[in-house]
Design a protein around this motif. Structure first.
Motif, PDB file in Angstrom:
ATOM      1  N   ASN A 187     -85.077  25.578 -23.028  1.00 26.45           N
ATOM      2  CA  ASN A 187     -83.672  25.910 -22.812  1.00 26.45           C
ATOM      3  C   ASN A 187     -83.034  24.808 -21.971  1.00 26.45           C
ATOM      4  O   ASN A 187     -83.468  24.555 -20.846  1.00 26.45           O
ATOM      5  N   ARG A 218     -79.741  24.670 -21.014  1.00 23.01           N
ATOM      6  CA  ARG A 218     -78.386  25.163 -20.727  1.00 23.01           C
ATOM      7  C   ARG A 218     -77.600  24.274 -19.760  1.00 23.01           C
ATOM      8  O   ARG A 218     -76.484  23.852 -20.069  1.00 23.01           O
ATOM      9  N   LEU A 219     -78.192  23.973 -18.603  1.00 25.36           N
ATOM     10  CA  LEU A 219     -77.425  23.207 -17.612  1.00 25.36           C
ATOM     11  C   LEU A 219     -77.239  21.748 -18.040  1.00 25.36           C
ATOM     12  O   LEU A 219     -76.320  21.076 -17.566  1.00 25.36           O
ATOM     13  N   HIS A 220     -78.098  21.290 -18.941  1.00 29.69           N
ATOM     14  CA  HIS A 220     -77.904  19.941 -19.493  1.00 29.69           C
ATOM     15  C   HIS A 220     -76.630  19.879 -20.325  1.00 29.69           C
ATOM     16  O   HIS A 220     -75.950  18.857 -20.370  1.00 29.69           O
ATOM     17  N   GLN A 256     -76.384  29.352 -23.991  1.00 34.45           N
ATOM     18  CA  GLN A 256     -77.666  28.702 -23.749  1.00 34.45           C
ATOM     19  C   GLN A 256     -77.811  27.555 -24.749  1.00 34.45           C
ATOM     20  O   GLN A 256     -77.082  27.501 -25.736  1.00 34.45           O
TER      21      GLN A 256
END
Lengths: 437, 437
Positions: B354, B356-358, B406
């Motif tokens: 995952n 997501r923050l990327h 996500q």
């Protein structure tokens, strides 16, 4: 025709019918000739199983060769009734007959089982629905709190001495090891697994961890020893807990570890990490929402959870023999089914890793040790038990090799948690396995 | 009462009713006083949205402060009708009003959007069912072959010049980058993403790859240049393909890459790898079984597939405004929904990551460049377009930060394939990002 002649004829017809329909089942002489329809049944059975390269040797020594195939294995059916059990319910009967010594195998047992799994897997797509219904696992065991206690007792309380014969000597891990390199010893691979799990949880000294289902307590000790975290470990197997507590005392880890004899459903408190290695298989799908809510309330806002479980590529009932004789109530979920745990509480899945072939290798190592100790096992239990466990280990090797079973490690966290690791490189900074173990 | 008085009274009652029920909607004067029930509507709307720290400034300058909250942002509603649109369908109207300049925002746009997402996410659990039904996205676009062509044209054929203003200069990647380290440039992080994907596919020189949805063709060029593989890349965006072909010719990669202008459903042949970056969002759930069968027949027995897609923690409709105005037909699946692709064809999932923050960071980099070029964008299109895209970028940053979206990379293979990598350490042997880019 006189009346008496007529009666005789009638009787003789009845006798003949009885002969056709019931005699073979009744006639259990192990040296009698097989009937032609019994030979037909064997051929039919092999076709339903996808025509594997298997020869049948019947009770009287007659052999039935596979169609269009080189022979790699021989199944020896030692009495006529064994054939009928096998046809009626092969999933359950194969194991029961083998354990009872009424079915024997010539050839490598894991190889045979893998061959059968692959053949059946391909063939079952074409089975008529009634056959699928007939042969599936009926009435798997429930997994309520009371049943869970019995289910777990059935398997894990067989005696620590028994498991010590063939599990690793490092931390008594009865779950999939992590063969970071193919030539690791069982001990190295089990320690590497524990390390890999700790890294995935991003443990730091002073953190708190709760463990659902702790086996002989090896993960808790590894975490306390190597990461300086405080661990609460839950288990309902009394035998395992006795060992875990003694070992923790011996290693001077009592201040960091609390082993709790209780059902995982009674976990209390909030922790930086929630971990469960090899327990989900026993939880039962109907309990996933409750497990999800338990993890939600047990995990701090930035906490990380890891569940390690046997699984499937797609939903499928557990093999009947394994579920009834070895692991009552066991059910390995597909990732789709597993996701109910995550979706129910809006968890965010960070990482899924599949260690399927690692479990095949772990089981191969276990089986080698088990075979080396089988006389001791037979002394502790009996020949039936020894044969059942040999088949269970061989069948499990085969299931992981053939892809009918998977091994998933799933890492997740609360949906709103932004304290996430930058990437997964930290899991691989240096080898997880010790140089010697 | 005379007849005429009675008629007057009747009229005046009607007028009064008309005043109550329709006048505010009709009276669009932007300097008129807000009615007390309009102020009540704003308060109610904020409560339904979870009481975020947001002040409302109405058309005439009146302000409504949030309850029990410090003010962090101000929403300026510039005309009375804007309020009614917002109440009737906030998901769609917020974007439309902002794009049209009828709603303005004081404060950081991504921060406001994240605050709103988090507040609404917590609050919607308590919404009555009728409100959920009223505010959900109605009639999302279909994703058949004809519709897909229109859907993709709507977004990806806006003009390569436009995307060149704010995408990375390395390979024009319009998908999530991989910030192996937090301080990478957009170019480094996009190249690191391409490298990360190639490693996950375990590419070796001479292998063949098929790509479903190739954008401007950057992944195909990276693979051909750095791994010496042969790539077939499918896309239905003509503008993107023109760029991809020219760039491949310029780099002398024509011998290794074939860009095909066709729907992914028409992929032919068998390959060592199947890859799709950022296309699954446009596929539509109803097409997952067909996609699954396509991958099954396109992948060699030991081949590896990777799908990279925006996703969800649990099934949820796409935000109405994004789906209608920005990405027609888009639907990001939960992993559970994604698993239909894998389970349908008995694929074995090897790895889920995952990022997501990327994606939040990628979008932040895009938005910085977009803001720096917004005069050019306004010249190329108009102010409405510029505002719509600013909101889309800001809203997407917010959605990934708040966890409403996500980013999943899922690696899988045929169920029976045992040619698996020993572990994932090979993804992390040396940095995936170039030192300078």
């Amino acid at each position: 025709m006189t009346e008496s002649t007529a009666r005789k004829t009638e009787r003789s017809e009845k006798e003949q019918k009885a002969h056709v329909l019931t005699l073979p089942l009744a006639d259990t002489r192990v040296d009698r000739e097989p009937h032609s329809y019994e030979r037909w049944l064997v051929t039919k059975l092999m076709r339903m199983a996808g025509s594997p390269p298997v020869r049948f040797r019947l009770w009287n020594g007659d052999v039935i060769e596979p169609e269009h195939q080189e022979v790699s294995f021989t199944l020896h059916l030692k009495d006529p009734k064994a054939l009928y059990s096998l046809v009626a319910n092969p999933n359950l009967a194969f194991g029961d007959l083998y354990a009872a010594g009424r079915l024997d195998i010539e050839g490598d047992l894991p190889d045979l089982m893998e061959t059968l799994y692959r053949a059946v897997h391909a063939a079952r797509e074409k089975w008529p629905r009634w056959l699928d219904a007939l042969w599936k696992n009926h009435n798997p065991r429930a997994t309520g709190i009371a049943e869970a206690k019995e289910n777990i007792h059935h398997h894990y309380d067989l005696g620590n001495e028994f498991y010590q014969l063939w599990l690793d000597r490092a931390e008594m891990q009865y779950t999939c090891a992590y063969y970071e390199a193919p030539d690791l010893t069982l001990e190295q691979a089990q320690l590497a697994k524990l390390e890999h799990v700790c890294r995935k949880l991003r443990l730091k000294p002073g953190m708190t961890v709760v463990e659902a289902g702790c086996g002989w307590g090896g993960l808790a000790r590894y975490m306390a020893r190597n990461y300086g975290v405080k661990v609460h470990s839950y288990n309902i197997s009394r035998e395992q807990l006795a060992y875990a507590r003694e070992e923790s005392r011996r290693q001077g880890l009592d201040g960091l570890i609390t082993y709790v004899e209780d059902d995982y459903r009674n976990i209390e408190g909030q922790y930086d990490a929630f971990v469960s290695i090899g327990m989900l298989e026993h939880v039962g799908k109907e309990n996933y929402p409750a497990l999800s809510e338990l993890i939600k309330r047990s995990l701090k806002p930035n906490g990380i959870a890891l569940l390690h479980s046997i699984g499937r590529n797609r939903p499928m009932l557990m093999n009947a023999w394994i579920e009834k004789r070895i692991f009552p109530g066991a059910y390995p979920p597909s990732i789709g089914e597993f996701m109910e745990i995550c979706e129910h509480s809006d968890f965010s899945v960070l990482d899924v890793e599949n260690l399927r072939l690692h479990y095949a290798q772990t089981l191969t190592h276990w089986m080698e040790r088990f075979e080396a100790s089988q006389d001791k096992v037979a002394d502790m239990y009996d020949e039936h038990f020894t044969r059942a466990w040999r088949l269970y280990l061989a069948g499990s090797i085969a299931a992981f090799r053939a892809g009918s079973l998977q091994l998933f490690q799933v890492v997740f966290t609360h949906g709103g948690n932004n304290q996430l690791p930058q990437n997964r490189g930290d899991l691989y900074t240096f080898p997880a396995a010790p140089e010697e173990a």
